[in-house]
Write an enzyme that holds these catalytic residues in place. Structure first.
Site, short mmCIF file in Angstrom:
data_model
loop_
_atom_site.label_atom_id
_atom_site.label_comp_id
_atom_site.label_asym_id
_atom_site.label_seq_id
_atom_site.Cartn_x
_atom_site.Cartn_y
_atom_site.Cartn_z
N ARG A 49 0.85 -1.20 0.00
CA ARG A 49 0.00 0.00 0.00
C ARG A 49 0.88 1.25 0.00
O ARG A 49 2.09 1.15 0.11
CB ARG A 49 -0.96 -0.02 1.21
CG ARG A 49 -0.20 -0.37 2.49
CD ARG A 49 -0.67 0.34 3.68
NE ARG A 49 -0.52 1.78 3.57
CZ ARG A 49 0.64 2.42 3.72
NH1 ARG A 49 1.77 1.79 3.96
NH2 ARG A 49 0.67 3.74 3.62
N GLN A 196 -2.74 2.68 9.82
CA GLN A 196 -1.43 2.76 9.17
C GLN A 196 -0.45 3.60 10.00
O GLN A 196 0.76 3.39 9.93
CB GLN A 196 -1.56 3.38 7.77
CG GLN A 196 -2.22 2.49 6.74
CD GLN A 196 -3.70 2.74 6.62
OE1 GLN A 196 -4.35 3.12 7.60
NE2 GLN A 196 -4.26 2.55 5.45
N ASP A 237 -1.91 10.99 -2.44
CA ASP A 237 -2.26 9.94 -3.41
C ASP A 237 -2.50 10.52 -4.79
O ASP A 237 -2.35 9.83 -5.80
CB ASP A 237 -3.48 9.16 -2.93
CG ASP A 237 -3.08 8.24 -1.79
OD1 ASP A 237 -2.95 8.75 -0.66
OD2 ASP A 237 -2.82 7.06 -2.05
N ASN A 247 -5.44 12.63 0.01
CA ASN A 247 -4.58 11.78 0.87
C ASN A 247 -5.49 11.05 1.85
O ASN A 247 -6.72 11.23 1.85
CB ASN A 247 -3.53 12.64 1.59
CG ASN A 247 -2.49 11.79 2.29
OD1 ASN A 247 -1.92 10.86 1.70
ND2 ASN A 247 -2.24 12.04 3.56
N LYS A 248 -4.90 10.23 2.68
CA LYS A 248 -5.64 9.38 3.62
C LYS A 248 -6.72 10.15 4.37
O LYS A 248 -6.48 11.28 4.81
CB LYS A 248 -4.64 8.75 4.59
CG LYS A 248 -5.22 7.86 5.66
CD LYS A 248 -6.10 6.76 5.11
CE LYS A 248 -5.43 5.85 4.11
NZ LYS A 248 -6.38 4.94 3.42
O1 MRU Z 1 -4.78 3.34 1.87
P1 MRU Z 1 -3.29 3.54 1.89
O2 MRU Z 1 -2.65 3.02 3.12
O3 MRU Z 1 -2.65 3.03 0.63
O4 MRU Z 1 -3.12 5.12 1.91
C1 MRU Z 1 -1.84 5.66 1.84
C2 MRU Z 1 -1.82 7.13 1.98
O5 MRU Z 1 -2.81 7.79 2.03
C3 MRU Z 1 -0.47 7.78 1.98
O6 MRU Z 1 -0.47 8.94 2.75
C4 MRU Z 1 -0.11 8.16 0.53
O7 MRU Z 1 -0.28 7.08 -0.32
C5 MRU Z 1 1.27 8.67 0.41
S1 MRU Z 1 2.44 7.36 0.60
C6 MRU Z 1 3.99 7.94 0.33
#
Ligand code: MRU
Length: 341
Positions: A49, A196, A237, A247-248
């Site tokens: 991920r 995470q 993202d 982003n998350k």
């Molecule tokens: O759902 P995930 O764990 O893949 O989400 C990841 C994120 O939102 C990170 O902040 C983003 O991908 C940047 S990773 C360098």
């Protein structure tokens, strides 16, 4: 510092080796993915991920097409199907689309036989992996200039080695600051519902010898009010042409709280996360994840079975709340215009 490899070629070169992030922090389990199905499942279930890491894993995964006995008269067709399949494993991170476009460009070249084509795909996937590592390093060097001595740094989700092929994006800035002797202290929001922040960020920072405090997401605003935080830095993202950042989930409220308390709010991402074709954040497709992640968090009943669940994986932070965006090329400041990036 010990190198953590979230995604790499397997030792025999015939698969993709991932550190299975579903198992952390309890167990450090590496898995060799042998088929496109394996890679697709690993991305969908977040075994691998983070926007850069899923782009890299998918690129490598394309090379595995046909390895499960699939027969095809046209070798290009089976790789093209893998590109289509892996390209939609998750919708929000543009790195996945970008990586599949890179692999697709190999497919239109001419090869005398199927082995030549597979070899060219392996070389392209390896370039994507190496480029990601180099971009992480550069982001770390540029981002670390924003981190003062003994800074208290609030972050969200996981943006480190586990989320990339290299040392990370937002966490790369922290790692390089630590290398320079600045002794940063990271505050990691736990990042509901999949944690995470607490499971992954805290694990890898401790591995790197960096001080970390884990907080429940709801504690971030009061931590800022009590003046315990010097800056926030998060990953992305997808970054729209106008600087809006997906982003998350939980990033947007952090940015609002940071603006309210006069705390700088930085985003760090490689150029592969910028999407000039998307004009604003309103156009970004946000992944909706299953109710089970909220209703039965980690095997316990955590919400009544008949309650509706709202579980978007990402949110969009408007550019107006972002102090600067660190890429592998520059520290970009408002007004943002990434049309030509
Ligand atoms: O759902 P995930 O764990 O893949 O989400 C990841 C994120 O939102 C990170 O902040 C983003 O991908 C940047 S990773 C360098």
């Amino acid at each position: 510092m010990e190198v953590i490899r979230a995604v790499a070629w397997s030792n025999d070169g015939a698969g993709v080796r991932i550190l299975d992030q579903r198992e952390l922090p309890e167990r450090e389990v590496y898995r060799d993915l042998r088929t496109v199905d394996d890679v697709d499942e690993a991305i969908r279930t977040l075994a691998v991920r983070g926007a850069p890491a899923i782009g890299v894993a998918a690129a490598m995964g394309v090379t595995l097409a046909g390895g499960d006995g699939e027969r095809s008269d046209d070798p290009t067709a089976k790789f093209a199907r893998a590109v289509d399949r892996l390209g939609c494993a998750r919708p929000t991170a543009v790195n996945l689309t970008w990586a599949m476009q890179r692999m697709s460009r190999v497919l239109v070249r001419r090869f005398s036989n199927a082995n030549g084509l597979r070899q060219a795909l392996v070389e392209e996937a390896t370039r994507i992996l190496d480029e990601d590592r180099a971009m992480c390093r550069r982001i770390g060097e540029l981002g670390s200039t924003l981190i003062p001595e003994r800074a208290r740094v609030l972050t969200h989700c996981n943006t480190g080695a586990l989320a990339t092929a290299g040392i990370g994006t937002a966490l790369a800035a922290v790692y390089v600051a630590a290398e320079c002797g600045k002794h940063p202290h990271v505050y990691a929001g736990e990042t509901r519902p999949l944690l995470q922040g607490s499971r992954l960020t805290a694990w890898e920072l401790r591995r790197g010898g960096i001080d970390v405090t884990v907080l429940v997401d709801g504690a971030a605003a009061s931590l800022m009010r009590d003046r315990e935080i010097d800056l926030c830095i998060v990953g992305a993202d997808r970054i729209a042409a106008n600087g809006d950042v997906a982003n998350k989930i939980g990033t947007y409220p952090l940015a609002i709280a940071a603006a309210h308390h006069g705390i700088p709010f930085y985003v760090a991402a490689p150029t592969t996360t910028f999407d000039p074709a998307t004009r604003t954040g309103a156009e970004i497709l946000i992944e909706q994840r299953g109710a089970g992640e909220v209703r039965e968090g980690f095997g316990r009943v955590t919400a009544p079975a008949d309650a509706e669940i709202y579980n978007p994986a990402f949110d969009v932070t408007p550019a107006s709340l972002i102090t600067a965006i660190v890429s592998d090329r520059d520290v970009h400041r408002a007004p943002y215009n990434f049309v030509g990036i």
